[in-house]
Design a protein around this motif. Structure first.
Motif, PDB file in Angstrom:
ATOM      1  N   GLU A 169     100.276  55.757  55.309  1.00 48.22           N
ATOM      2  CA  GLU A 169     101.319  56.764  55.018  1.00 48.22           C
ATOM      3  C   GLU A 169     101.581  56.856  53.519  1.00 48.22           C
ATOM      4  N   LEU A 200      98.597  58.374  51.697  1.00 49.39           N
ATOM      5  CA  LEU A 200      98.521  59.815  51.925  1.00 49.39           C
ATOM      6  C   LEU A 200      99.484  60.563  51.015  1.00 49.39           C
ATOM      7  N   TYR A 240      98.166  63.008  47.986  1.00 44.42           N
ATOM      8  CA  TYR A 240      98.538  64.427  48.016  1.00 44.42           C
ATOM      9  C   TYR A 240      99.287  64.833  46.746  1.00 44.42           C
ATOM     10  N   ALA A 281      93.712  58.134  55.671  1.00 45.17           N
ATOM     11  CA  ALA A 281      94.831  59.007  55.305  1.00 45.17           C
ATOM     12  C   ALA A 281      94.519  60.456  55.676  1.00 45.17           C
ATOM     13  N   LEU A 282      93.300  60.893  55.418  1.00 42.13           N
ATOM     14  CA  LEU A 282      92.909  62.263  55.785  1.00 42.13           C
ATOM     15  C   LEU A 282      92.921  62.455  57.295  1.00 42.13           C
ATOM     16  N   HIS A 336      96.505  62.843  58.405  1.00 42.79           N
ATOM     17  CA  HIS A 336      97.039  64.166  58.052  1.00 42.79           C
ATOM     18  C   HIS A 336      96.396  65.259  58.899  1.00 42.79           C
TER      19      HIS A 336
END
Length: 188
Positions: free
Chosen positions: A11, A14, A18, A55-56, A59
């Motif tokens: 989390e 990510l 971003y 992470a991708l 998401h």
């Protein structure tokens, strides 16, 4: 407990990826923000790239679920859903946290198509394409893949224009073009 540390690490990563980019975000920054030790990272991931892919993937699941749910909330008929997608994009563009598309950003930073990070970004775009094609089929398009490609191009273009030019109305412009394409594709 280990799973929750892993989840928290993903989390945190990510969010930082971003906001700051993938190459610009160092492992030490992620560890500091997550409040975990380097050993925790390497107990769960062999490399930073593995963390990026996780992470991708996180998401991807969240975004596609949110996107489809919003489309379903705003329209019932498949034809209408094809257009409402652009309203959902506009909501996203106008949100406080909009910083472009994390998948486009990942593909740009990891340009080699065989790189696992690039592959994760491409996987998301293929799933988005499949979602659009499925709606085009439900709407009665004789060439759902062709319509899906056209609408995906409009969607992706709107994302880039909204981010690069800070133009949240890009979704409205794309929706106008989509209306023409949908009318043509479903006229027969």
């Amino acid at each position: 407990m280990a799973s929750s540390k892993r989840d928290h690490l993903v989390e945190t990563a990510l969010t930082l990826f971003y906001e700051q980019g993938f190459h610009a975000t160092g492992i030490d920054t992620i560890l500091r923000e997550a409040g975990v030790a380097k050993m925790t990272l390497y107990n769960h991931f062999k490399s930073k790239d593995e963390l990026i892919v996780a992470a991708l993937d996180l998401h991807d699941a969240r975004f596609l679920e949110w996107f489809a749910q919003r489309v379903d909330e705003l329209a019932d008929a498949p034809r209408d859903k094809l257009l409402v997608m652009f309203d959902v994009l506009e909501e996203w563009f106008n949100g406080d946290a909009f910083n472009g598309c994390v998948f486009i950003n990942a593909a740009a930073e990891y340009g080699n198509c065989n790189d696992p990070v690039h592959e994760a970004a491409a996987r998301h775009k293929r799933l988005t394409f499949d979602y659009i094609v499925d709606m085009a089929k439900q709407a009665g398009s004789v060439d759902p893949r062709g319509l899906g490609q056209q609408l995906l191009l409009l969607q992706e273009g709107a994302i880039v224009v909204a981010h690069v030019l800070d133009a949240p109305i890009a979704a409205r412009q794309a929706k106008r073009a989509a209306q023409t394409l949908i009318d043509q594709a479903l006229a027969g």
